[in-house]
Structures are given as C-alpha cells and as structure tokens.
Design a protein around this motif. Structure first.
Motif, PDB file in Angstrom:
ATOM      1  N   ALA A  32       0.809  -1.226   0.000  1.00 35.26           N
ATOM      2  CA  ALA A  32       0.000   0.000   0.000  1.00 35.26           C
ATOM      3  C   ALA A  32       0.837   1.268   0.000  1.00 35.26           C
ATOM      4  N   CYS A  33       2.123   1.161   0.268  1.00 32.03           N
ATOM      5  CA  CYS A  33       2.963   2.336   0.505  1.00 32.03           C
ATOM      6  C   CYS A  33       3.330   3.060  -0.793  1.00 32.03           C
ATOM      7  N   PRO A  34       3.053   4.366  -0.893  1.00 33.61           N
ATOM      8  CA  PRO A  34       3.398   5.115  -2.103  1.00 33.61           C
ATOM      9  C   PRO A  34       4.877   5.454  -2.220  1.00 33.61           C
ATOM     10  N   SER A  35       5.669   5.165  -1.189  1.00 30.70           N
ATOM     11  CA  SER A  35       7.107   5.443  -1.244  1.00 30.70           C
ATOM     12  C   SER A  35       7.884   4.351  -1.964  1.00 30.70           C
ATOM     13  N   ILE A  80      -1.103   2.028   7.573  1.00 35.57           N
ATOM     14  CA  ILE A  80      -1.963   1.829   8.746  1.00 35.57           C
ATOM     15  C   ILE A  80      -3.328   1.319   8.303  1.00 35.57           C
ATOM     16  N   ARG A  81      -3.852   1.946   7.252  1.00 33.85           N
ATOM     17  CA  ARG A  81      -5.163   1.555   6.751  1.00 33.85           C
ATOM     18  C   ARG A  81      -5.140   0.166   6.123  1.00 33.85           C
ATOM     19  N   ALA A  82      -3.979  -0.271   5.636  1.00 33.69           N
ATOM     20  CA  ALA A  82      -3.881  -1.574   4.971  1.00 33.69           C
ATOM     21  C   ALA A  82      -3.757  -2.734   5.953  1.00 33.69           C
ATOM     22  N   CYS A  83      -3.349  -2.467   7.186  1.00 28.93           N
ATOM     23  CA  CYS A  83      -3.071  -3.541   8.140  1.00 28.93           C
ATOM     24  C   CYS A  83      -4.359  -4.077   8.767  1.00 28.93           C
ATOM     25  N   PRO A  89       2.285   0.291  11.087  1.00 31.35           N
ATOM     26  CA  PRO A  89       3.582   0.192  10.423  1.00 31.35           C
ATOM     27  C   PRO A  89       4.328   1.527  10.359  1.00 31.35           C
ATOM     28  N   ARG A  90       3.598   2.634  10.286  1.00 32.62           N
ATOM     29  CA  ARG A  90       4.274   3.938  10.257  1.00 32.62           C
ATOM     30  C   ARG A  90       5.082   4.149  11.529  1.00 32.62           C
ATOM     31  N   PHE A  91       4.509   3.774  12.668  1.00 32.04           N
ATOM     32  CA  PHE A  91       5.225   3.851  13.939  1.00 32.04           C
ATOM     33  C   PHE A  91       6.437   2.922  13.934  1.00 32.04           C
ATOM     34  N   LEU A  92       6.284   1.708  13.405  1.00 28.23           N
ATOM     35  CA  LEU A  92       7.405   0.766  13.363  1.00 28.23           C
ATOM     36  C   LEU A  92       8.533   1.290  12.476  1.00 28.23           C
TER      37      LEU A  92
END
Length: 452
Positions: A32-35, A80-83, A89-92
C-alpha cells in the motif's frame, strides 16, 4: 493498564515488541505504501521488506530494501489503513529509523545532533516570526508572557501550534480568529518551548525525546475538556503515535486527547456555517496530503461549506503527511509539485489551496510564475467570515532578495533587537532556501531524477 515505574524508553520498547508480536509479515503495508516505487525497491518482495524491518527492530541488520523503505517513509499512513492486525507500520518505521541511528552513532553524538537541530529550529522560528509580527501579536500566539501565564479561567481547550507554523503566522492567527468568532475558549501554546520531542527522536535520542514530550504534555493538559486542538501534523503524529501511548503505558492514563484543527473545525460546521456569510466566488483546487486520517475529507467539507467556492479535483497523487515529509524523496517531490502546478494551470483555477504550513512555505512563491493564487484554506474561511490576516511570508518570499527583505523588515528588526546579519542568514537558508521546486525565473533547470 496500571501505572509502572519503567522509563519512557523501556515503555516504548515494550510497545514496539507488542506490535512486532502482532505483525504477521503479510506485506500488505508495503504493497500500500506510495514510497516503494519512487524509492526504487518495488522489485523486492513485500514480505521480505517488512520482515527486514522486524529484524532491524530486534537488533539485526535488515536487508538494504528494508533500510531504504524506512528512510523513504513519507508518513502517508496508507500502511496503517492496509493492516488487518491493528499494527501501526508507520510507527514501526519510525522506530526502525531510531534503531538505525542508534547503530550508527553513540548517544553523545546522537544527543548533539538533536540539540543542534533543536537550536536551528528555534532560531529559524524566532527570527522569521519576528520579521513579520510585533510583540503584541507574538504574545497572542503564546510566544511571550502568554506562554507561561495561566489564564484567569481554565479554557475549554488548549490550541497547540507546534513550531513551524509560526514561520507563516497568518495561518495560526486565522485559526484563532475563527475560534474566537464561533465562541471557542482556548489557550495558545507552542513554539520551541513546547517541543513535541520529534527533533530529538529523529537522531535517535529517545530519552531526551521522551523528556521533552512529557514536559510539554504536562503543560498541554490544562483544559476543562482534556482536549488539545493541534495544528502541526508532525506534532500530532509524534504525540498520538509515540509520546501519549508510551506515557499511558508508563502511567496508566493519557494526560489528554488530541484532535487536528481541520477535523475539529469540520466537527463544528454547524457552528461555523452561520458565520460564512460572504460568498467567495473562486474556482479552487486543494493541495492534498492524507497522512492524518480524515484530514483531507475535513478540508474538503470545510471548503464546500463556503458559499461561492467551486472545488476542482486535479486528479493528482496525494501522498505524505505534509509537504515537508516528501523531502526524503526529493526528485519525486519536485515531480509531484510541478505536476500539480501544471494541472492547476490547465484547469484554470483561481487558487491552489494549501492546508498545512510546510506546503504553504514551499509553494507560495510560485504564485509569481503561475496564473493563479496560492492561499491557505483558512484564508478562504476567513474571507467568507469577514476575517483577514496578511500573508506577509508570501509577500516577502516573492521578493527573492534577502537584502530587500531585511530592508523591508527593518522596523521589526529594531523592535525585537535582532542582529540584521544573522537575520539575513536565516532568510537565505530558512525562507529563500525552502524551495524544493525552483521558481521559473533565474532558477537552475528542474531535474526530476534521481531522488537526490
């Protein structure tokens, strides 16, 4: 959870370990990550990338793709929305960057880096705000005695500015004007004296970050509602994803809850609408960042509540927490900004509308070169309400001449007893240098690759 005697860092480590245990390594967060694509790691298996983050957080080296992913996080929040497991995951990824920083430098060096960044921030915020505001207005923004003097009556809310919005103070002042108009009782806090701790966390000084954040949290907890209205998205993420949950693990309770200003205002549209009396006949496009859940939707709802506004969707990518966070992928950021400016021109809009302060700083001078205005959303709300605050930052930055800017601000330089030479240095670095996409005239050619 009952309070414990553990340190902030130990409580933070427990939170990390709890999330690692919950993570199934499915890789949905990576997908899901755009990066991932602009960072050049799209060919790596998502399961391997998140597995490498877990390895890093448990003391391992982690594969190169995982390290790149951590370094390239724009805080978009799509992960976060994908989990499906309730993991953040952003926090991790933030904790993975801390782990990498710890592996590369000993604590004294990490602490020194944090102190230097904090001092630079304090200097830039102090100088740029004082080049635009007199002492009375600075006090209204909590930057003089108001920042330490308790109000006669406990307010319903604390309005937390963060630091960097004070570089573009008209935005924060309009927020106060709007709250005054709809009858919100608040006390303003913010600036470097109320640091969220993110400047210390980034270089890996967790202990100092926790100390700074907890100290500020104590100050912010003084309201009737137990609610803090926040402006800065970086401060919001730092408090809600790192500091407050860790304090809760230490003490058994949070000192307050925090709501972003856009969502706060959206939640009070019924109070706001009667004040939106003057039509604002403009065709506008919204510069969007989805990092705070519900933030874009709130901004859209607010714009649509303004009579006369026609909102145009430019169909451009929306990524990141705010524009500042796209700086980890510089070429990608320049490409997005250029694409949006061109799309806005093609759509024939009257204005490109920013929400947060970092994109306003970076985009506002482009108004000189494109056939539309660059305005903040609160300027349009204010215009409909009959409220106005001068965007002095944009006026100064469009000059593109440090000496002329210093000359224009000579009265305030004298009033605040600033060193003109040092103030000029700040203008060059923190105002004119804050220009990821070069202006058209007299600028070097725009290079959109690679990400450096």
């Amino acid at each position: 959870m009952p309070p414990t005697d553990i340190s902030f860092e130990a409580a933070l480590d427990e939170r990390v370990e709890h999330m690692l245990d919950a993570c199934t390594r499915c890789g949905k967060c990576v997908e899901a990550c755009p990066s991932v694509k602009p960072a050049g790691i799209a060919d790596a298996r998502p399961e391997d990338i998140i597995g490498g983050i877990i390895d890093l957080l448990r003391g391992g080296e982690g594969p190169e793709a995982s390290r790149i992913w951590a370094a390239s996080c724009m805080l978009s929040g799509e992960c976060i929305r994908a989990c499906d497991e309730g993991v953040n995951p952003r926090f991790l990824l933030a904790m993975a960057r801390v782990a990498i920083a710890k592996s590369e430098n000993e604590l004294p060096q990490r602490r020194h880096q944090g102190v230097e960044k904090y001092r630079d921030l304090g200097r830039d915020v102090s100088v740029l705000s004082r080049l635009q505001l007199d002492g009375e207005v600075l006090e209204r923004l909590g930057q003089k005695s108001a920042s330490v003097t308790a109000p006669a009556e406990t307010p319903d809310f604390v309005f937390y500015t963060g630091c960097n919005v004070l570089k573009t103070p008209h935005i924060a002042l309009l927020a106060l004007d709007i709250m005054d108009a709809i009858g919100i009782s608040y006390q303003v806090m913010g600036g470097p004296s109320h640091c969220c701790g993110v400047m210390q966390l980034r270089p890996g000084d967790v202990e100092m970050s926790g100390r700074m954040g907890a100290n500020t949290a104590e100050k912010l907890s003084q309201s009737k509602s137990g609610q803090v209205i926040s402006w800065c998205p970086s401060c919001y993420v730092q408090f809600t994803e790192t500091t407050l949950p860790t304090i809760e693990r230490q003490r058994g309770a949070r000192p307050f809850e925090m709501t972003p200003f856009m969502r706060f205002l959206d939640g009070r549209l019924a109070q706001l609408r009667p004040h939106l009396r003057q039509p604002v006949k403009m065709r506008v496009a919204l510069h969007r960042h989805p990092g705070i859940s519900g933030g874009v939707e709130a901004a859209v709802a607010i714009l649509q509540a303004i009579p006369g506004i026609e909102l145009v969707d430019l169909k451009q990518p929306a990524v990141g927490l705010q524009s500042f966070n796209l700086g980890v992928l510089p070429a990608f950021k320049r490409e997005l900004q250029l694409g949006e400016l061109a799309a806005a021109s093609d759509a024939g809009v009257d204005a490109l509308v920013t929400v947060y302060h970092s994109e306003h700083r970076e985009l506002c001078a482009h108004e000189r070169d494109w056939p539309f205005r660059i305005v903040n959303i609160l300027e349009l709300v204010g215009e409909s309400m009959g409220l106005q605050q001068q965007d002095r930052y944009k006026q100064l930055k469009i000059m593109q001449d440090a000496d002329l800017i210093i000359s224009e601000c000579s009265d305030l330089i004298a009033q605040h007893a600033l060193d003109a030479g040092k103030a000029r240095d700040v203008v060059v670095k923190a105002m004119l240098g804050d220009q990821p996409l070069p202006l058209k005239s007299g600028a070097r050619p725009i290079e959109l690759t690679p990400n450096s």
